[in-house]
Design a protein around this motif. Sequence first.
Motif, PDB file in Angstrom:
ATOM      1  N   GLU A  17       0.778  -1.049  -0.033  1.00 40.47           N
ATOM      2  CA  GLU A  17       0.003   0.181   0.408  1.00 40.47           C
ATOM      3  C   GLU A  17       0.739   1.259   0.630  1.00 40.47           C
ATOM      4  OE1 GLU A  17      -3.157  -0.090   2.856  1.00 40.47           O
ATOM      5  OE2 GLU A  17      -3.916  -2.608   2.438  1.00 40.47           O
ATOM      6  N   VAL A  18       2.135   1.442   0.840  1.00 37.70           N
ATOM      7  CA  VAL A  18       2.799   2.597   0.923  1.00 37.70           C
ATOM      8  C   VAL A  18       3.318   2.444  -0.404  1.00 37.70           C
ATOM      9  CG1 VAL A  18       5.354   2.859   1.626  1.00 37.70           C
ATOM     10  CG2 VAL A  18       3.647   2.531   3.120  1.00 37.70           C
ATOM     11  N   ALA A  19       3.528   1.503  -1.509  1.00 39.70           N
ATOM     12  CA  ALA A  19       4.552   1.458  -2.840  1.00 39.70           C
ATOM     13  C   ALA A  19       3.657   2.294  -3.437  1.00 39.70           C
ATOM     14  CB  ALA A  19       5.228   0.016  -2.922  1.00 39.70           C
ATOM     15  N   ALA A  20       2.197   1.665  -3.320  1.00 41.64           N
ATOM     16  CA  ALA A  20       1.303   2.571  -4.463  1.00 41.64           C
ATOM     17  C   ALA A  20       1.295   3.385  -4.176  1.00 41.64           C
ATOM     18  CB  ALA A  20       0.338   1.342  -4.713  1.00 41.64           C
ATOM     19  N   ALA A  21       0.445   4.250  -2.379  1.00 37.53           N
ATOM     20  CA  ALA A  21       0.416   5.681  -2.910  1.00 37.53           C
ATOM     21  C   ALA A  21       1.582   6.402  -2.472  1.00 37.53           C
ATOM     22  CB  ALA A  21       0.108   5.710  -1.489  1.00 37.53           C
ATOM     23  N   ARG A  22       3.214   5.722  -2.893  1.00 38.03           N
ATOM     24  CA  ARG A  22       4.163   6.343  -2.619  1.00 38.03           C
ATOM     25  C   ARG A  22       3.964   6.635  -4.749  1.00 38.03           C
ATOM     26  NH1 ARG A  22       9.413   7.104  -4.803  1.00 38.03           N
ATOM     27  NH2 ARG A  22      10.838   8.133  -4.147  1.00 38.03           N
ATOM     28  N   GLU A  23       3.702   5.703  -5.176  1.00 41.74           N
ATOM     29  CA  GLU A  23       4.526   6.101  -6.947  1.00 41.74           C
ATOM     30  C   GLU A  23       3.093   6.708  -7.452  1.00 41.74           C
ATOM     31  OE1 GLU A  23       3.156   2.384 -10.494  1.00 41.74           O
ATOM     32  OE2 GLU A  23       4.322   2.144  -8.443  1.00 41.74           O
ATOM     33  N   LYS A  24       1.282   6.868  -6.947  1.00 40.51           N
ATOM     34  CA  LYS A  24       0.358   7.931  -7.042  1.00 40.51           C
ATOM     35  C   LYS A  24       1.054   8.800  -7.214  1.00 40.51           C
ATOM     36  CE  LYS A  24      -4.374   9.209  -5.963  1.00 40.51           C
ATOM     37  NZ  LYS A  24      -5.377   8.176  -5.864  1.00 40.51           N
ATOM     38  N   GLU A  25       1.494   9.156  -6.003  1.00 36.68           N
ATOM     39  CA  GLU A  25       1.933  10.649  -5.602  1.00 36.68           C
ATOM     40  C   GLU A  25       2.795  11.206  -6.569  1.00 36.68           C
ATOM     41  OE1 GLU A  25       2.048  11.317  -1.064  1.00 36.68           O
ATOM     42  OE2 GLU A  25       0.093  10.336  -1.038  1.00 36.68           O
ATOM     43  N   VAL A  26       3.903  10.486  -6.622  1.00 36.82           N
ATOM     44  CA  VAL A  26       5.160  11.131  -7.813  1.00 36.82           C
ATOM     45  C   VAL A  26       4.195  11.581  -8.716  1.00 36.82           C
ATOM     46  CG1 VAL A  26       7.207  10.524  -8.855  1.00 36.82           C
ATOM     47  CG2 VAL A  26       7.010   9.933  -6.302  1.00 36.82           C
ATOM     48  N   ALA A  27       3.146  10.170  -9.418  1.00 37.58           N
ATOM     49  CA  ALA A  27       3.363  10.788 -10.777  1.00 37.58           C
ATOM     50  C   ALA A  27       2.413  11.606 -10.904  1.00 37.58           C
ATOM     51  CB  ALA A  27       2.543   9.955 -10.722  1.00 37.58           C
ATOM     52  N   GLN A  28       1.841  12.260  -9.389  1.00 36.46           N
ATOM     53  CA  GLN A  28       0.860  13.775  -9.470  1.00 36.46           C
ATOM     54  C   GLN A  28       1.705  14.425  -9.606  1.00 36.46           C
ATOM     55  OE1 GLN A  28      -1.176  13.317  -6.206  1.00 36.46           O
ATOM     56  NE2 GLN A  28      -3.465  11.919  -6.938  1.00 36.46           N
ATOM     57  N   ALA A  29       2.913  14.412  -8.621  1.00 34.14           N
ATOM     58  CA  ALA A  29       3.615  15.220  -8.616  1.00 34.14           C
ATOM     59  C   ALA A  29       4.369  16.135  -9.630  1.00 34.14           C
ATOM     60  CB  ALA A  29       5.337  15.086  -7.563  1.00 34.14           C
ATOM     61  N   ILE A  30       5.376  14.857 -10.592  1.00 32.52           N
ATOM     62  CA  ILE A  30       5.957  15.249 -11.613  1.00 32.52           C
ATOM     63  C   ILE A  30       5.101  16.085 -12.648  1.00 32.52           C
ATOM     64  CG2 ILE A  30       6.067  13.937 -13.597  1.00 32.52           C
ATOM     65  CD1 ILE A  30       7.998  11.907 -11.505  1.00 32.52           C
ATOM     66  N   ALA A  31       3.677  15.693 -12.932  1.00 34.07           N
ATOM     67  CA  ALA A  31       2.145  16.102 -13.878  1.00 34.07           C
ATOM     68  C   ALA A  31       2.572  17.346 -13.125  1.00 34.07           C
ATOM     69  CB  ALA A  31       1.545  15.395 -13.646  1.00 34.07           C
ATOM     70  N   GLU A  32       2.401  17.441 -12.091  1.00 33.98           N
ATOM     71  CA  GLU A  32       2.381  19.658 -11.593  1.00 33.98           C
ATOM     72  C   GLU A  32       3.384  19.880 -11.595  1.00 33.98           C
ATOM     73  OE1 GLU A  32       1.769  19.646  -7.532  1.00 33.98           O
ATOM     74  OE2 GLU A  32      -0.495  18.455  -8.065  1.00 33.98           O
TER      75      GLU A  32
END
Length: 96
Positions: A17-32
């Motif tokens: 769950e931690v790995a999935a949450a990190r991956e999602k948040e990193v993708a959002q940060a990169i998009a921003e």
Amino acid sequence: MASYKHLTAQLEKLHKEVAAAREKEVAQAIAEIKQKVAEYDLTAEELGFTSKGTVARKTPSVAKYRNPKTGETWSGRGRSPAWLVGKNRERFLIEG
């Protein structure tokens, strides 16, 4: 009280769950970040990144001594080479 096996399974699930949450948040940060870079037309240099290919290179030390038999040189820095140990260094100085 939960068993070791049960706790280990929970821990494994949490790691996923931690790995999935990190991956999602990193993708959002990169998009921003990409959106802001495009919006303000920023360059890598402006963001503090150096461009690829510009690597600070040390210039080699100038040779001060030469072994006349082999042509091997030494800059006078660091440990002296075996061919110079115990000998008069002035005889091996490179003129110029």
